[in-house]
Design a protein around this motif. Sequence first.
Motif, PDB file in Angstrom:
ATOM      1  N   LEU A 193      18.546  10.406  37.808  1.00  0.00           N
ATOM      2  CA  LEU A 193      17.789  11.638  38.243  1.00  0.00           C
ATOM      3  C   LEU A 193      19.127  12.426  38.203  1.00  0.00           C
ATOM      4  O   LEU A 193      18.881  13.828  37.812  1.00  0.00           O
ATOM      5  N   GLN A 194      20.249  12.145  38.750  1.00  0.00           N
ATOM      6  CA  GLN A 194      21.484  12.869  38.915  1.00  0.00           C
ATOM      7  C   GLN A 194      21.931  13.404  37.279  1.00  0.00           C
ATOM      8  O   GLN A 194      22.397  14.641  37.137  1.00  0.00           O
ATOM      9  N   GLU A 195      21.646  12.416  36.320  1.00  0.00           N
ATOM     10  CA  GLU A 195      21.938  12.790  34.982  1.00  0.00           C
ATOM     11  C   GLU A 195      20.851  13.571  34.358  1.00  0.00           C
ATOM     12  O   GLU A 195      21.077  14.104  33.189  1.00  0.00           O
ATOM     13  N   ARG A 196      19.780  14.072  35.081  1.00  0.00           N
ATOM     14  CA  ARG A 196      18.584  14.782  34.684  1.00  0.00           C
ATOM     15  C   ARG A 196      18.027  14.129  33.356  1.00  0.00           C
ATOM     16  O   ARG A 196      17.886  15.074  32.347  1.00  0.00           O
ATOM     17  N   VAL A 197      17.865  12.908  33.379  1.00  0.00           N
ATOM     18  CA  VAL A 197      17.173  12.360  32.210  1.00  0.00           C
ATOM     19  C   VAL A 197      15.656  11.729  32.730  1.00  0.00           C
ATOM     20  O   VAL A 197      15.695  11.628  33.893  1.00  0.00           O
ATOM     21  N   GLU A 198      14.885  11.449  31.657  1.00  0.00           N
ATOM     22  CA  GLU A 198      13.616  11.153  31.951  1.00  0.00           C
ATOM     23  C   GLU A 198      13.306   9.464  31.976  1.00  0.00           C
ATOM     24  O   GLU A 198      12.259   9.247  31.440  1.00  0.00           O
ATOM     25  N   HIS A 199      14.342   8.917  31.920  1.00  0.00           N
ATOM     26  CA  HIS A 199      14.227   7.340  31.789  1.00  0.00           C
ATOM     27  C   HIS A 199      15.367   6.613  32.562  1.00  0.00           C
ATOM     28  O   HIS A 199      16.372   7.325  32.886  1.00  0.00           O
ATOM     29  N   ILE A 200      15.303   5.360  32.461  1.00  0.00           N
ATOM     30  CA  ILE A 200      16.476   4.569  33.240  1.00  0.00           C
ATOM     31  C   ILE A 200      16.734   3.560  31.966  1.00  0.00           C
ATOM     32  O   ILE A 200      16.188   2.763  31.362  1.00  0.00           O
ATOM     33  N   LEU A 223      30.706   6.926  29.057  1.00  0.00           N
ATOM     34  CA  LEU A 223      29.542   6.926  28.335  1.00  0.00           C
ATOM     35  C   LEU A 223      28.387   7.684  28.667  1.00  0.00           C
ATOM     36  O   LEU A 223      27.596   8.410  27.631  1.00  0.00           O
ATOM     37  N   LEU A 224      28.223   8.049  29.951  1.00  0.00           N
ATOM     38  CA  LEU A 224      27.224   8.810  30.388  1.00  0.00           C
ATOM     39  C   LEU A 224      27.271  10.322  30.206  1.00  0.00           C
ATOM     40  O   LEU A 224      26.415  11.085  29.310  1.00  0.00           O
ATOM     41  N   ALA A 225      28.599  10.837  30.131  1.00  0.00           N
ATOM     42  CA  ALA A 225      29.115  11.835  29.406  1.00  0.00           C
ATOM     43  C   ALA A 225      28.693  12.133  27.972  1.00  0.00           C
ATOM     44  O   ALA A 225      28.169  13.265  27.708  1.00  0.00           O
ATOM     45  N   ARG A 226      29.256  11.188  27.168  1.00  0.00           N
ATOM     46  CA  ARG A 226      28.859  11.102  25.688  1.00  0.00           C
ATOM     47  C   ARG A 226      27.318  11.167  25.271  1.00  0.00           C
ATOM     48  O   ARG A 226      26.930  11.980  24.674  1.00  0.00           O
ATOM     49  N   LEU A 227      26.506  10.656  26.337  1.00  0.00           N
ATOM     50  CA  LEU A 227      25.083  10.575  25.933  1.00  0.00           C
ATOM     51  C   LEU A 227      24.499  11.874  26.508  1.00  0.00           C
ATOM     52  O   LEU A 227      23.534  12.238  25.784  1.00  0.00           O
ATOM     53  N   ARG A 228      25.191  12.627  27.486  1.00  0.00           N
ATOM     54  CA  ARG A 228      24.430  13.765  27.990  1.00  0.00           C
ATOM     55  C   ARG A 228      23.232  13.988  28.197  1.00  0.00           C
ATOM     56  O   ARG A 228      22.518  14.818  27.768  1.00  0.00           O
ATOM     57  N   GLY A 229      22.719  12.834  28.596  1.00  0.00           N
ATOM     58  CA  GLY A 229      21.006  12.899  29.225  1.00  0.00           C
ATOM     59  C   GLY A 229      20.401  12.317  28.173  1.00  0.00           C
ATOM     60  O   GLY A 229      19.095  12.199  28.283  1.00  0.00           O
ATOM     61  N   GLY A 230      20.815  12.177  26.835  1.00  0.00           N
ATOM     62  CA  GLY A 230      19.923  11.451  25.862  1.00  0.00           C
ATOM     63  C   GLY A 230      19.844  10.010  25.978  1.00  0.00           C
ATOM     64  O   GLY A 230      20.622   9.682  26.636  1.00  0.00           O
ATOM     65  N   PRO A 231      18.814   9.657  25.180  1.00  0.00           N
ATOM     66  CA  PRO A 231      18.661   8.117  25.106  1.00  0.00           C
ATOM     67  C   PRO A 231      19.577   7.254  24.542  1.00  0.00           C
ATOM     68  O   PRO A 231      19.511   6.089  24.721  1.00  0.00           O
ATOM     69  N   GLY A 232      20.370   7.975  23.516  1.00  0.00           N
ATOM     70  CA  GLY A 232      21.446   7.004  22.905  1.00  0.00           C
ATOM     71  C   GLY A 232      20.638   6.128  21.897  1.00  0.00           C
ATOM     72  O   GLY A 232      19.704   6.790  21.151  1.00  0.00           O
ATOM     73  N   VAL A 233      20.875   4.947  21.624  1.00  0.00           N
ATOM     74  CA  VAL A 233      20.279   4.055  20.690  1.00  0.00           C
ATOM     75  C   VAL A 233      18.973   3.472  21.377  1.00  0.00           C
ATOM     76  O   VAL A 233      18.353   2.916  20.756  1.00  0.00           O
ATOM     77  N   GLU A 234      18.728   3.591  22.822  1.00  0.00           N
ATOM     78  CA  GLU A 234      17.605   3.046  23.268  1.00  0.00           C
ATOM     79  C   GLU A 234      16.766   3.663  23.290  1.00  0.00           C
ATOM     80  O   GLU A 234      16.389   5.054  23.317  1.00  0.00           O
ATOM     81  N   ARG A 235      15.160   3.215  23.451  1.00  0.00           N
ATOM     82  CA  ARG A 235      14.142   3.977  23.471  1.00  0.00           C
ATOM     83  C   ARG A 235      13.222   3.585  24.407  1.00  0.00           C
ATOM     84  O   ARG A 235      13.043   2.406  24.926  1.00  0.00           O
TER      85      ARG A 235
END
Length: 201
Positions: free
Chosen positions: A98-105, A139-151
Amino acid sequence: MTTDARAVIARIPRLALAADRREMTLWDLAAALPAPSGNTAAFWHAPTAEPPPAAEPPAADSRTAGTVPPAGGSGAAPGLRFDREVRAVLEQALLVALQERVEHIGTEHLLAALLRTGPPDVVAWLAAHSATAEAVDALLARLRGGPGVERLPAKPSRADRRNWRRATARVRGGQRTPHPLATVAVVLTVMVVFVLCVWGP
């Protein structure tokens, strides 16, 4: 949760059963995290020094880290549950997301929560495998709230999104963004009251 994060959670009971425990501990969570895929996979393949033998429990043995010990029978055990510390780390993983403002864990949120709130011996074991707090923050900074390779296993429903927004609002100190229809309803109510007060009944 992403499919990779769900896979981590699914490995935890098997690790606890293999160690003949009725409670799933933080060591089980730490031993379940190493995997060849997912956003945190690079940590487990980096060359590192072995952790001190005394700091590493049998379930987290460096020769079997990331593997899934076979579970007896159906793989389910009556009364098997997460201990209080694991539940706290899983709640912390939600807060990290939630702090990273993403809609997934994702696995990165599980790992970040474990590093931030886990006991020193577990944190040291993870650090010996290159999973340090600084590396995970990078790693969190690189992902910037995106899911990266995970779905995600499925597209979130409207109810899922609404619940996530509510949880986000609670994390941000209760400062909720009002729903547009609620705003319109409040404005119309104020206007009607104003007109009745000015012109009378």
